[in-house]
Structures are given as C-alpha cells and as structure tokens.
Scaffold this motif. Structure first.
Motif, PDB file in Angstrom:
ATOM      1  N   THR A 220      -4.030  61.180   0.406  1.00 55.52           N
ATOM      2  CA  THR A 220      -4.062  60.477  -0.866  1.00 55.52           C
ATOM      3  C   THR A 220      -5.049  59.312  -0.782  1.00 55.52           C
ATOM      4  O   THR A 220      -5.335  58.806   0.300  1.00 55.52           O
ATOM      5  CB  THR A 220      -2.676  59.915  -1.258  1.00 55.52           C
ATOM      6  OG1 THR A 220      -2.261  58.975  -0.254  1.00 55.52           O
ATOM      7  CG2 THR A 220      -1.644  61.022  -1.385  1.00 55.52           C
ATOM      8  N   ALA A 221      -5.524  58.900  -1.944  1.00 59.95           N
ATOM      9  CA  ALA A 221      -6.413  57.744  -2.041  1.00 59.95           C
ATOM     10  C   ALA A 221      -6.031  56.958  -3.271  1.00 59.95           C
ATOM     11  O   ALA A 221      -5.736  57.532  -4.323  1.00 59.95           O
ATOM     12  CB  ALA A 221      -7.866  58.191  -2.145  1.00 59.95           C
ATOM     13  N   VAL A 222      -6.012  55.650  -3.129  1.00 62.51           N
ATOM     14  CA  VAL A 222      -5.659  54.792  -4.258  1.00 62.51           C
ATOM     15  C   VAL A 222      -6.414  53.468  -4.120  1.00 62.51           C
ATOM     16  O   VAL A 222      -6.668  52.999  -3.017  1.00 62.51           O
ATOM     17  CB  VAL A 222      -4.131  54.556  -4.332  1.00 62.51           C
ATOM     18  CG1 VAL A 222      -3.619  53.798  -3.115  1.00 62.51           C
ATOM     19  CG2 VAL A 222      -3.745  53.861  -5.608  1.00 62.51           C
ATOM     20  N   THR A 223      -6.792  52.915  -5.256  1.00 60.55           N
ATOM     21  CA  THR A 223      -7.402  51.589  -5.287  1.00 60.55           C
ATOM     22  C   THR A 223      -6.353  50.608  -5.777  1.00 60.55           C
ATOM     23  O   THR A 223      -5.692  50.855  -6.788  1.00 60.55           O
ATOM     24  CB  THR A 223      -8.617  51.554  -6.236  1.00 60.55           C
ATOM     25  OG1 THR A 223      -9.551  52.537  -5.805  1.00 60.55           O
ATOM     26  CG2 THR A 223      -9.280  50.196  -6.228  1.00 60.55           C
TER      27      THR A 223
ATOM     28  N   TRP B 165      -7.107  52.413  -0.333  1.00 60.05           N
ATOM     29  CA  TRP B 165      -6.171  52.917   0.669  1.00 60.05           C
ATOM     30  C   TRP B 165      -6.293  54.421   0.792  1.00 60.05           C
ATOM     31  O   TRP B 165      -6.284  55.139  -0.206  1.00 60.05           O
ATOM     32  CB  TRP B 165      -4.729  52.579   0.280  1.00 60.05           C
ATOM     33  CG  TRP B 165      -4.375  51.162   0.567  1.00 60.05           C
ATOM     34  CD1 TRP B 165      -4.458  50.095  -0.270  1.00 60.05           C
ATOM     35  CD2 TRP B 165      -3.864  50.665   1.805  1.00 60.05           C
ATOM     36  NE1 TRP B 165      -4.049  48.963   0.376  1.00 60.05           N
ATOM     37  CE2 TRP B 165      -3.679  49.283   1.644  1.00 60.05           C
ATOM     38  CE3 TRP B 165      -3.567  51.254   3.036  1.00 60.05           C
ATOM     39  CZ2 TRP B 165      -3.185  48.473   2.674  1.00 60.05           C
ATOM     40  CZ3 TRP B 165      -3.069  50.448   4.046  1.00 60.05           C
ATOM     41  CH2 TRP B 165      -2.892  49.081   3.874  1.00 60.05           C
ATOM     42  N   ILE B 166      -6.382  54.886   2.015  1.00 58.94           N
ATOM     43  CA  ILE B 166      -6.406  56.316   2.329  1.00 58.94           C
ATOM     44  C   ILE B 166      -5.212  56.609   3.226  1.00 58.94           C
ATOM     45  O   ILE B 166      -4.969  55.884   4.202  1.00 58.94           O
ATOM     46  CB  ILE B 166      -7.712  56.706   3.069  1.00 58.94           C
ATOM     47  CG1 ILE B 166      -8.948  56.305   2.273  1.00 58.94           C
ATOM     48  CG2 ILE B 166      -7.689  58.186   3.442  1.00 58.94           C
ATOM     49  CD1 ILE B 166      -9.165  57.060   0.991  1.00 58.94           C
ATOM     50  N   THR B 167      -4.475  57.654   2.900  1.00 59.77           N
ATOM     51  CA  THR B 167      -3.363  58.092   3.727  1.00 59.77           C
ATOM     52  C   THR B 167      -3.574  59.565   4.038  1.00 59.77           C
ATOM     53  O   THR B 167      -3.822  60.364   3.129  1.00 59.77           O
ATOM     54  CB  THR B 167      -2.021  57.905   2.995  1.00 59.77           C
ATOM     55  OG1 THR B 167      -1.910  56.540   2.588  1.00 59.77           O
ATOM     56  CG2 THR B 167      -0.852  58.237   3.899  1.00 59.77           C
ATOM     57  N   LEU B 168      -3.511  59.909   5.330  1.00 60.68           N
ATOM     58  CA  LEU B 168      -3.736  61.279   5.773  1.00 60.68           C
ATOM     59  C   LEU B 168      -2.558  61.755   6.626  1.00 60.68           C
ATOM     60  O   LEU B 168      -2.059  61.004   7.469  1.00 60.68           O
ATOM     61  CB  LEU B 168      -5.011  61.365   6.622  1.00 60.68           C
ATOM     62  CG  LEU B 168      -6.314  60.911   5.958  1.00 60.68           C
ATOM     63  CD1 LEU B 168      -7.435  60.868   6.997  1.00 60.68           C
ATOM     64  CD2 LEU B 168      -6.659  61.828   4.810  1.00 60.68           C
ATOM     65  N   PRO B 169      -2.146  62.998   6.445  1.00 59.29           N
ATOM     66  CA  PRO B 169      -1.111  63.539   7.328  1.00 59.29           C
ATOM     67  C   PRO B 169      -1.692  63.823   8.710  1.00 59.29           C
ATOM     68  O   PRO B 169      -2.875  64.156   8.835  1.00 59.29           O
ATOM     69  CB  PRO B 169      -0.682  64.823   6.629  1.00 59.29           C
ATOM     70  CG  PRO B 169      -1.859  65.228   5.809  1.00 59.29           C
ATOM     71  CD  PRO B 169      -2.572  63.955   5.434  1.00 59.29           C
ATOM     72  N   LEU B 170      -0.868  63.699   9.728  1.00 57.51           N
ATOM     73  CA  LEU B 170      -1.277  64.045  11.089  1.00 57.51           C
ATOM     74  C   LEU B 170      -0.611  65.339  11.517  1.00 57.51           C
ATOM     75  O   LEU B 170       0.435  65.690  11.076  1.00 57.51           O
ATOM     76  CB  LEU B 170      -0.913  62.933  12.075  1.00 57.51           C
ATOM     77  CG  LEU B 170      -1.721  61.652  11.949  1.00 57.51           C
ATOM     78  CD1 LEU B 170      -1.194  60.593  12.899  1.00 57.51           C
ATOM     79  CD2 LEU B 170      -3.192  61.923  12.242  1.00 57.51           C
TER      80      LEU B 170
END
Length: 145
Positions: free
Chosen positions: A125-128, A140-145
């Motif tokens: 996901t990405a959000v400003t 903000w960037i959130t990535l699954p591992l």
C-alpha cells in the motif's frame, strides 16, 4: 500486515540534509537496518523496496529542497511487514495513483508511477499523509514480507 504500524517491533529514523547524497545514505541505512532485523537482502521484497525508497528520496531532493532543507526517512518492520516513509516540509502532495483523462491518457504520476507499480505488484500500500500544519507530508509505503 493488519497489525498496524505502531505494532511493528523494529524502527529506525534517519534525518539528512536534502542533498543528492541523501539517496545513497537512505539506501545504505535501509540495508543495514534490514540485516540487523534479520531480513535478508536477498528477500524478494528487498530490491523493489530499496528502489521505491530511492525514488521517494530522489523526489524530495529534486522537488522539496527549497522549502525543506532536511528530509526524514522512517523505517519499520515486523515478521510479515516492511514499512517506510519519506517526509519533507514541502506542502505539495503528489498524486500516487494515476488518473485517466477523458481521452484515456494517464496523468500525474511521473516517477511515482514506478513506485506505485512496484508497491501494488508486491501487494503493498501507499499513502500520502499531510503534516498537521499543512506545510509538509510523508509518503508511506507498506509491503508484505
């Protein structure tokens, strides 16, 4: 990934001058933090994450330096999630998702198109988020591992 950023046990904050050298320093710091947190640099999400990070820091260096002499990178991770943000004090909030005009052409993303393609391709996901005073933002960037 649903636990929320506050629940991520690993965190590191880096504040640097908004100069071209910030890109290399942010990337090197991210690599070091990932290794310290037990996330191998050969993990399939790491190379795309480092590219995304480099692009976001580059954008701050190119576009925010006049209003933001420093930028901050926040790194966080848990067992199943990697998150990071690039913060600067420029008020412009770039459009993260491309939009189609009436003629069918995409507008607005430039280098962020690659960021979004990689992020979404990894299931992230990405959000400003704007600063409370409206004079800065974090992407903000959130990535699954």
């Amino acid at each position: 990934m649903g636990a929320g950023l506050a629940a991520l046990p690993h965190r590191h904050v880096l504040t640097v001058d908004t100069l071209p050298s910030a890109v290399r320093l942010a990337r090197e710091t991210a690599e070091q933090a990932l290794v310290e947190w037990g996330i191998g640099l050969r993990h399939p999400a790491v190379d795309p994450a480092l590219l995304i990070l480099s692009e976001l820091v580059t954008n701050s260096v190119r576009h925010a330096v006049d209003l933001s002499p420093q930028l901050t990178v926040i790194f966080a991770a848990g067992s199943d999630c990697l998150a990071f943000a690039v913060h600067d004090r420029h008020p412009y909030q770039p459009l993260l998702h491309a939009t189609r005009t009436e003629t069918g052409t995409e507008t607005g993303t430039g280098g962020l198109g690659t960021v979004m393609e990689l992020t979404l391709g990894l299931g992230g996901t990405a959000v400003t988020r704007a600063d409370a005073d409206g004079r800065g933002k974090s992407i903000w960037i959130t990535l699954p591992l």
